[in-house]
Design an enzyme around this catalytic site. Structure first.
Site, PDB file in Angstrom:
ATOM      1  N   ASP A  30      -7.648  -8.092  -1.394  1.00 53.04           N
ATOM      2  CA  ASP A  30      -7.478  -7.395  -0.119  1.00 53.04           C
ATOM      3  C   ASP A  30      -8.563  -7.867   0.852  1.00 53.04           C
ATOM      4  O   ASP A  30      -9.734  -7.982   0.492  1.00 53.04           O
ATOM      5  CB  ASP A  30      -7.579  -5.881  -0.332  1.00 53.04           C
ATOM      6  CG  ASP A  30      -7.076  -5.098   0.873  1.00 53.04           C
ATOM      7  OD1 ASP A  30      -6.067  -4.386   0.726  1.00 53.04           O
ATOM      8  OD2 ASP A  30      -7.689  -5.201   1.966  1.00 53.04           O
ATOM      9  N   HIS A  92       0.670   6.178   4.925  1.00 57.69           N
ATOM     10  CA  HIS A  92      -0.435   5.202   5.043  1.00 57.69           C
ATOM     11  C   HIS A  92      -0.048   3.761   4.753  1.00 57.69           C
ATOM     12  O   HIS A  92      -0.913   2.941   4.446  1.00 57.69           O
ATOM     13  CB  HIS A  92      -1.633   5.607   4.163  1.00 57.69           C
ATOM     14  CG  HIS A  92      -2.138   6.983   4.448  1.00 57.69           C
ATOM     15  ND1 HIS A  92      -2.873   7.298   5.563  1.00 57.69           N
ATOM     16  CD2 HIS A  92      -1.964   8.151   3.785  1.00 57.69           C
ATOM     17  CE1 HIS A  92      -3.149   8.596   5.561  1.00 57.69           C
ATOM     18  NE2 HIS A  92      -2.599   9.143   4.501  1.00 57.69           N
ATOM     19  N   HIS A  99       3.690  -3.384  -1.752  1.00 54.12           N
ATOM     20  CA  HIS A  99       2.462  -3.874  -2.397  1.00 54.12           C
ATOM     21  C   HIS A  99       1.807  -2.786  -3.220  1.00 54.12           C
ATOM     22  O   HIS A  99       1.864  -1.605  -2.866  1.00 54.12           O
ATOM     23  CB  HIS A  99       1.476  -4.442  -1.378  1.00 54.12           C
ATOM     24  CG  HIS A  99       1.153  -3.506  -0.248  1.00 54.12           C
ATOM     25  ND1 HIS A  99       2.002  -3.310   0.812  1.00 54.12           N
ATOM     26  CD2 HIS A  99       0.087  -2.717  -0.018  1.00 54.12           C
ATOM     27  CE1 HIS A  99       1.459  -2.443   1.652  1.00 54.12           C
ATOM     28  NE2 HIS A  99       0.293  -2.057   1.163  1.00 54.12           N
ATOM     29  N   HIS A 101      -1.886  -1.674  -4.667  1.00 51.90           N
ATOM     30  CA  HIS A 101      -3.331  -1.881  -4.625  1.00 51.90           C
ATOM     31  C   HIS A 101      -3.899  -1.645  -6.026  1.00 51.90           C
ATOM     32  O   HIS A 101      -3.585  -0.629  -6.659  1.00 51.90           O
ATOM     33  CB  HIS A 101      -4.006  -0.851  -3.717  1.00 51.90           C
ATOM     34  CG  HIS A 101      -3.617  -0.878  -2.276  1.00 51.90           C
ATOM     35  ND1 HIS A 101      -4.440  -1.387  -1.302  1.00 51.90           N
ATOM     36  CD2 HIS A 101      -2.510  -0.423  -1.634  1.00 51.90           C
ATOM     37  CE1 HIS A 101      -3.862  -1.243  -0.113  1.00 51.90           C
ATOM     38  NE2 HIS A 101      -2.684  -0.663  -0.288  1.00 51.90           N
TER      39      HIS A 101
HETATM   40  P1  AMP Z   1      -1.341  -0.330   3.140  1.00 51.14           P
HETATM   41  O1  AMP Z   1      -2.071   0.701   3.971  1.00 51.14           O
HETATM   42  O2  AMP Z   1      -1.004   0.209   1.762  1.00 51.14           O
HETATM   43  O3  AMP Z   1      -0.152  -0.914   3.848  1.00 51.14           O
HETATM   44  O4  AMP Z   1      -2.396  -1.482   2.873  1.00 51.14           O
HETATM   45  C1  AMP Z   1      -2.311  -2.750   3.439  1.00 51.14           C
HETATM   46  C2  AMP Z   1      -3.497  -3.501   2.950  1.00 51.14           C
HETATM   47  O5  AMP Z   1      -3.324  -4.866   3.270  1.00 51.14           O
HETATM   48  C3  AMP Z   1      -4.841  -3.069   3.543  1.00 51.14           C
HETATM   49  O6  AMP Z   1      -5.721  -2.674   2.499  1.00 51.14           O
HETATM   50  C4  AMP Z   1      -5.333  -4.325   4.261  1.00 51.14           C
HETATM   51  O7  AMP Z   1      -6.720  -4.496   4.170  1.00 51.14           O
HETATM   52  C5  AMP Z   1      -4.577  -5.409   3.536  1.00 51.14           C
HETATM   53  N1  AMP Z   1      -4.385  -6.638   4.292  1.00 51.14           N
HETATM   54  C6  AMP Z   1      -3.887  -6.753   5.554  1.00 51.14           C
HETATM   55  N2  AMP Z   1      -3.834  -8.045   5.919  1.00 51.14           N
HETATM   56  C7  AMP Z   1      -4.294  -8.770   4.874  1.00 51.14           C
HETATM   57  C8  AMP Z   1      -4.489 -10.157   4.628  1.00 51.14           C
HETATM   58  N3  AMP Z   1      -4.198 -11.068   5.561  1.00 51.14           N
HETATM   59  N4  AMP Z   1      -4.978 -10.544   3.427  1.00 51.14           N
HETATM   60  C9  AMP Z   1      -5.280  -9.625   2.498  1.00 51.14           C
HETATM   61  N5  AMP Z   1      -5.113  -8.293   2.653  1.00 51.14           N
HETATM   62  C10 AMP Z   1      -4.635  -7.870   3.838  1.00 51.14           C
END
Ligand code: AMP
Length: 138
Positions: A30, A92, A99, A101
Site C-alpha cells: 500500500d 470507506h 482489494h 488489505h
Molecule cells: P480503500 O479505502 O479500502 O479503498 O483503500 C484503498 C487503498 O489503496 C488505500 O490504503 C491507499 O493507500 C491505497 N492506494 C491508492 N493508490 C495506490 C497506489 N497507487 N499504490 C498502492 N496503494 C494505493
C-alpha cells in the site's frame, strides 16, 4: 472500471512495489501504509465490490491470501494482523476495484484501529434474518 489506479497497476501503466503475481491475483505494498508491511491483494478481474467477483476469481484470491499473509508476517516480524476489505464509499472504499488489505498490528499500536459498537442481538429478529439470508443462499 478500467480507470482505477489498480487497473492501471494491473496493466503495467502505473508502478507498484509488487510482492506476488499469478494469472488472476496481484499483491503489492500500500502506497500510504498504516503500518509496516501493509499490503494489498487484488483480483485481476475488474469487479468493484466483493460480491460481484466471480467464483473463479474468489477462489484464486482465497488460495493465495493466507500464503501472502504468512510472507508479510515473516518479513516484518509481526504476529498479529487484520484483513480489511471495504465495499462502497460509505464503507470507506476509496479505490473502486476489489482489494484485501493485510495490515500488520504492532506493539506500538500501529495498524488498524477498529470502531466497534456492538448491540444485543434480538432473538426474534435474528431468527427471521437468519432464515431470510439462508433462503437467499438456497
Ligand atoms: P480503500 O479505502 O479500502 O479503498 O483503500 C484503498 C487503498 O489503496 C488505500 O490504503 C491507499 O493507500 C491505497 N492506494 C491508492 N493508490 C495506490 C497506489 N497507487 N499504490 C498502492 N496503494 C494505493
Amino acid at each position: 472500471m478500467a480507470d482505477t489506479i489498480f487497473a492501471k497497476i494491473i496493466a503495467g501503466e502505473a508502478p507498484c512495489h509488487r510482492v506476488f503475481e499469478d494469472d488472476q491475483v496481484l499483491a503489492f505494498l500500500d502506497i500510504f501504509p498504516i503500518s509496516r508491511g501493509h499490503t494489498l491483494v487484488i483480483p485481476k478481474e475488474p469487479a468493484v465490490r466483493l460480491h460481484e467477483l466471480s467464483d473463479a476469481s474468489s477462489a484464486a484470491i482465497g488460495a493465495v491470501l493466507p500464503r501472502i499473509c504468512r510472507a508479510v508476517l515473516r518479513a516484518t516480524g509481526a504476529v498479529d494482523y487484520n484483513i480489511l476489505q471495504n465495499n462502497g464509499a460509505a464503507a470507506h472504499q476509496a479505490v473502486m476495484h476489489v482489494h484485501f488489505h493485510i495490515i500488520p498490528k504492532y506493539a506500538d499500536g500501529s495498524g488498524l484501529g477498529v470502531g466497534w459498537k456492538p448491540a444485543k442481538l434480538d432473538g426474534d429478529e435474528a431468527a427471521a434474518l437468519a432464515t431470510s439470508i439462508a433462503a437467499m443462499l438456497a
